[in-house]
Scaffold this motif. Sequence first.
Motif, mmCIF file in Angstrom:
data_model
loop_
_atom_site.group_PDB
_atom_site.id
_atom_site.type_symbol
_atom_site.label_atom_id
_atom_site.label_comp_id
_atom_site.label_asym_id
_atom_site.label_seq_id
_atom_site.Cartn_x
_atom_site.Cartn_y
_atom_site.Cartn_z
ATOM 1 N N ILE A 100 0.840 -1.204 0.000
ATOM 2 C CA ILE A 100 0.000 0.000 0.000
ATOM 3 C C ILE A 100 0.871 1.249 0.000
ATOM 4 O O ILE A 100 0.598 2.222 -0.733
ATOM 5 C CB ILE A 100 -0.948 -0.023 1.215
ATOM 6 C CG1 ILE A 100 -1.879 -1.234 1.134
ATOM 7 C CG2 ILE A 100 -1.752 1.270 1.293
ATOM 8 C CD1 ILE A 100 -2.766 -1.406 2.336
ATOM 9 N N TRP A 101 1.928 1.255 0.821
ATOM 10 C CA TRP A 101 2.832 2.406 0.844
ATOM 11 C C TRP A 101 3.540 2.584 -0.491
ATOM 12 O O TRP A 101 3.721 3.712 -0.964
ATOM 13 C CB TRP A 101 3.852 2.244 1.968
ATOM 14 C CG TRP A 101 3.331 2.613 3.327
ATOM 15 C CD1 TRP A 101 3.060 1.780 4.368
ATOM 16 C CD2 TRP A 101 3.000 3.929 3.774
ATOM 17 N NE1 TRP A 101 2.581 2.477 5.441
ATOM 18 C CE2 TRP A 101 2.545 3.813 5.104
ATOM 19 C CE3 TRP A 101 3.043 5.192 3.198
ATOM 20 C CZ2 TRP A 101 2.136 4.903 5.856
ATOM 21 C CZ3 TRP A 101 2.642 6.290 3.943
ATOM 22 C CH2 TRP A 101 2.200 6.148 5.254
ATOM 23 N N ASN A 102 3.929 1.503 -1.110
ATOM 24 C CA ASN A 102 4.579 1.602 -2.413
ATOM 25 C C ASN A 102 3.642 2.173 -3.460
ATOM 26 O O ASN A 102 4.043 3.003 -4.289
ATOM 27 C CB ASN A 102 5.081 0.227 -2.850
ATOM 28 C CG ASN A 102 6.405 -0.136 -2.213
ATOM 29 O OD1 ASN A 102 7.409 0.545 -2.395
ATOM 30 N ND2 ASN A 102 6.417 -1.215 -1.458
ATOM 31 N N ALA B 51 7.592 10.921 -19.022
ATOM 32 C CA ALA B 51 6.757 9.848 -19.575
ATOM 33 C C ALA B 51 7.281 8.478 -19.150
ATOM 34 O O ALA B 51 6.498 7.577 -18.793
ATOM 35 C CB ALA B 51 6.714 9.960 -21.103
ATOM 36 N N LEU B 52 8.604 8.309 -19.157
ATOM 37 C CA LEU B 52 9.191 7.038 -18.743
ATOM 38 C C LEU B 52 8.921 6.752 -17.273
ATOM 39 O O LEU B 52 8.597 5.616 -16.892
ATOM 40 C CB LEU B 52 10.700 7.063 -19.005
ATOM 41 C CG LEU B 52 11.494 5.822 -18.590
ATOM 42 C CD1 LEU B 52 11.020 4.604 -19.361
ATOM 43 C CD2 LEU B 52 12.985 6.043 -18.794
ATOM 44 N N VAL B 53 9.033 7.779 -16.440
ATOM 45 C CA VAL B 53 8.775 7.587 -15.015
ATOM 46 C C VAL B 53 7.314 7.224 -14.776
ATOM 47 O O VAL B 53 6.996 6.328 -13.991
ATOM 48 C CB VAL B 53 9.158 8.849 -14.225
ATOM 49 C CG1 VAL B 53 8.731 8.729 -12.769
ATOM 50 C CG2 VAL B 53 10.656 9.097 -14.294
ATOM 51 N N VAL B 54 6.405 7.919 -15.484
ATOM 52 C CA VAL B 54 4.981 7.611 -15.324
ATOM 53 C C VAL B 54 4.696 6.168 -15.732
ATOM 54 O O VAL B 54 3.978 5.437 -15.034
ATOM 55 C CB VAL B 54 4.127 8.594 -16.154
ATOM 56 C CG1 VAL B 54 2.677 8.124 -16.215
ATOM 57 C CG2 VAL B 54 4.189 9.989 -15.548
ATOM 58 N N LEU B 55 5.274 5.724 -16.836
ATOM 59 C CA LEU B 55 5.065 4.346 -17.283
ATOM 60 C C LEU B 55 5.624 3.344 -16.275
ATOM 61 O O LEU B 55 4.981 2.319 -15.980
ATOM 62 C CB LEU B 55 5.711 4.140 -18.649
ATOM 63 C CG LEU B 55 5.043 4.832 -19.836
ATOM 64 C CD1 LEU B 55 5.849 4.602 -21.108
ATOM 65 C CD2 LEU B 55 3.614 4.333 -20.033
ATOM 66 N N SER B 56 6.811 3.633 -15.746
ATOM 67 C CA SER B 56 7.395 2.711 -14.766
ATOM 68 C C SER B 56 6.568 2.663 -13.486
ATOM 69 O O SER B 56 6.406 1.591 -12.885
ATOM 70 C CB SER B 56 8.839 3.116 -14.452
ATOM 71 O OG SER B 56 8.891 4.348 -13.764
ATOM 72 N N GLU C 189 4.536 -0.392 -11.931
ATOM 73 C CA GLU C 189 4.755 -0.775 -10.528
ATOM 74 C C GLU C 189 3.416 -0.972 -9.811
ATOM 75 O O GLU C 189 3.225 -1.958 -9.091
ATOM 76 C CB GLU C 189 5.576 0.316 -9.835
ATOM 77 C CG GLU C 189 6.007 -0.019 -8.434
ATOM 78 C CD GLU C 189 7.402 -0.602 -8.375
ATOM 79 O OE1 GLU C 189 7.883 -0.809 -7.256
ATOM 80 O OE2 GLU C 189 7.984 -0.872 -9.431
ATOM 81 N N ILE C 190 2.497 -0.035 -10.021
ATOM 82 C CA ILE C 190 1.176 -0.153 -9.379
ATOM 83 C C ILE C 190 0.438 -1.380 -9.899
ATOM 84 O O ILE C 190 -0.165 -2.139 -9.128
ATOM 85 C CB ILE C 190 0.361 1.130 -9.623
ATOM 86 C CG1 ILE C 190 1.024 2.317 -8.901
ATOM 87 C CG2 ILE C 190 -1.075 0.956 -9.153
ATOM 88 C CD1 ILE C 190 0.395 3.648 -9.224
ATOM 89 N N ALA C 191 0.482 -1.578 -11.225
ATOM 90 C CA ALA C 191 -0.214 -2.726 -11.813
ATOM 91 C C ALA C 191 0.367 -4.044 -11.309
ATOM 92 O O ALA C 191 -0.365 -5.025 -11.117
ATOM 93 C CB ALA C 191 -0.130 -2.655 -13.334
ATOM 94 N N SER C 192 1.693 -4.069 -11.087
ATOM 95 C CA SER C 192 2.311 -5.303 -10.602
ATOM 96 C C SER C 192 1.816 -5.668 -9.213
ATOM 97 O O SER C 192 1.733 -6.855 -8.870
ATOM 98 C CB SER C 192 3.836 -5.163 -10.602
ATOM 99 O OG SER C 192 4.251 -4.200 -9.651
ATOM 100 N N TYR C 193 1.488 -4.663 -8.402
ATOM 101 C CA TYR C 193 0.941 -4.948 -7.076
ATOM 102 C C TYR C 193 -0.524 -5.359 -7.150
ATOM 103 O O TYR C 193 -0.961 -6.278 -6.466
ATOM 104 C CB TYR C 193 1.091 -3.725 -6.166
ATOM 105 C CG TYR C 193 2.507 -3.461 -5.729
ATOM 106 C CD1 TYR C 193 3.171 -4.361 -4.909
ATOM 107 C CD2 TYR C 193 3.178 -2.321 -6.117
ATOM 108 C CE1 TYR C 193 4.478 -4.122 -4.503
ATOM 109 C CE2 TYR C 193 4.489 -2.068 -5.720
ATOM 110 C CZ TYR C 193 5.125 -2.974 -4.917
ATOM 111 O OH TYR C 193 6.412 -2.740 -4.524
#
Length: 783
Positions: A365-367, A456-461, A465-469
């Motif tokens: 959740i924090w991540n 844009a790269l940071v937003v995609l990463s 990251e959110i989708a992986s959780y």
Amino acid sequence: MAGYCTDDALADFSRVMGGQMLRVNALMVVNAILMGVMVGIGAYGHRYRHHPLIRFLFLGATILFLPIVSYIISITSNQQTIAVPSRGGHITVIGYCSPNVHMILILVWTALVQIVGINTTAIVATDAREGRSIAPPAVLLVQAIWTTYLGFGIIENIDFVRQSNLKVFVFYLVILAPFSLIFAKIFLKYYAWYSATHSFAFGRNPRLIVGYMMQLPDRRHHAEVASGHTPPPLIVSREDTVLVEKQPHGYRMCSRGDTARINNKGGLVTIDKVWELDDILLKSTTQLKDVCFSFALFKMLRCRFAKYVVREAGFMKAHNFLWHLLLEDSDDKRILGVIASELSFLHDYYYSSLAISYSKNRLPIWNIFISLLTIVYCLLCAIDLITLAVPALKDMPDHDFKDFIDIFTGQLSCVMSCIPDPPQTSFPKDPHQTELAGLDFGNFLFDLLPLLSLTALVVLSEVREIASYICSDWTKVALMCRYVSWHEYPTWRKWIGKLLECRCKLPRPWKNKMNQCSILVLHPRNTPVDLLRRLIPLPEQKKNIKVPREVQTAIVSTLRSMRGDLSNDIKSAQQLGIQVGDTFLQACNTKGTSDALLAWHVATSILEVRYPHPTTSSSDDHSVATKLSRYCAYLVAYSPELLPDDDAWSSDLYKATKKDALRVLSAAPAVTSTLEMEYRQLVELLLGATSKNNMLKDGAKLREQLVELMEGEEAAWKTLAGFWSKTILYIAPSDNLEGHAEAIARGGELITLLWALLAHLGVDRRPESTADTTTTMDASGII
């Protein structure tokens, strides 16, 4: 005594400042390349982490990044007041420049690079016996501290920071916010890694699983049968809720009377509890059960990587239930899907930072929260940059590309004045003199485009990251364990059930692919790459295909018929319809596994020339035989470490055989009238081939034996499909953990999937390693 400036003096000043800006922009480009190297290796370099070139590139990029950033910021920070002596005589040009926006954008760019680097850094917490633990790199913390120091230095040099208005707050926020996010991410990484390292559910898990499995009774011979086989109580989650004690073979759980329940809402979750779950709130119960079962098997497989043998790790106690899935489940794909999911868990654990984020309940959740803040910051930066660019675009007179470039001038704006040198002298008289001069240096596109691309790269990463959780199987397992444990919280269970029913899938690291290559290529293509490959010894092109359904069915069906007893079934390899006796030994007089595989591959390829278009009834057998034959040839050529023979010997054998095949086939006519004629010409060429290893001749002779014993095309392909299905199972068991770990890192191999499956069935070595089967296998002619 400021006064007029001559054209020569202004030209000298422009030359010096233009050179500085050129160096700054060139170094920005270099840093962008270094960023790409660090991000690329951080994201994908674990597949090739042992390669010296990869280590050299990553180390070089990491070392050079900070000095370049420091140099860039030091130059731009010292550009507020610049004195340039004129070469033409007695004038010093004083430039009063405003690098505020340029410095801020450079600093923000540097901070965003570090955020991407943190997101793509793999952090692993394992047992000491596994030897794969990766702590958070100290260089990330050093970079964060140093760039933060540079950021505060920039704040001191900004002209308007002493003003108390909204603009000051905004610029403080722009500069300090990304560094706050960096430290938050680094802190969470360190905390997650430390927690996982000391957790019995993560870092210390193999020792706990080994001790726990030794405590379980062996139920292989008296399985419980109710509405089906009951799985053994393999641990799924919540190992940290019980009290354990050290023992000679790992950790041992205390007896029920001594068990300490710490923050316990249901205690230890085992697979038998999950399997008994039959809740109307969960529509996809079977899939969720399989995911939990994969997770339990993943924990047992980690024991193999911790150097525990099969019996120590307790694989045999899961043997009976796995056979239940194999024998009684009508879906042949299900059991392989369970193992593929298990290997995906292993990939996530050893080669990403995803796993350690589940060492504490609230860490995901924090991540997610920090990732959302990062996305918001990047979007605000992008909007701010666009608002800076839009006024200039509106003023553009036409749509000419040169005008588009010209409007973005002004990374650095300077106003110049001149003083005589020495100061006592007066200015020389010159008709071309101005008292004040204003010039722009650099191009704002060098700041704008890289920063927009990086945001844009940071937003995609961060979205990834959110989708992986949210969508990962790790989350499904965590939610399922909460669902099983929280009986006294019906409301929570209801909401967890709704979350479990949400459908979202991410690409799994397990690719379910099999590579294909062949020794016999009758009609090679004449593309430029293929022509170049003939002139220069380039690597052979491999064809990567999805594992066909018929191949999976054939392997599972063969495994069912074998009941996991490889020694007895390899003994009857000739009973697959290939009764060749002494003639077989003469045709395939092999020394090891690799040459036998190549000989059978050549024989299969020859029959494929004879029957290129299989009938409807034999199409599945044709696909199984040819696909597995080419896959085994690929293993000999590119992954010999997964085979029983010496790596170098197998690789050299393939290269020599391939070279002989190219030499022999070059003598074949370009066009033949019929398939039968082409087939006979190929056989004659191969039987007449001479080489050191005679693999081509052995394969051609073996083909003769097969043709004599088989009646028709359908019998031929059925026999070969059975042979290759059994062979791939025979070569799968292995003690080469590192080889299979590398295969998992690069996306998986079919043979690794079968290796894990056979390990869970209690088969951890090939039959030739036991004394009672050595003679049998030598006589069979396969090994």
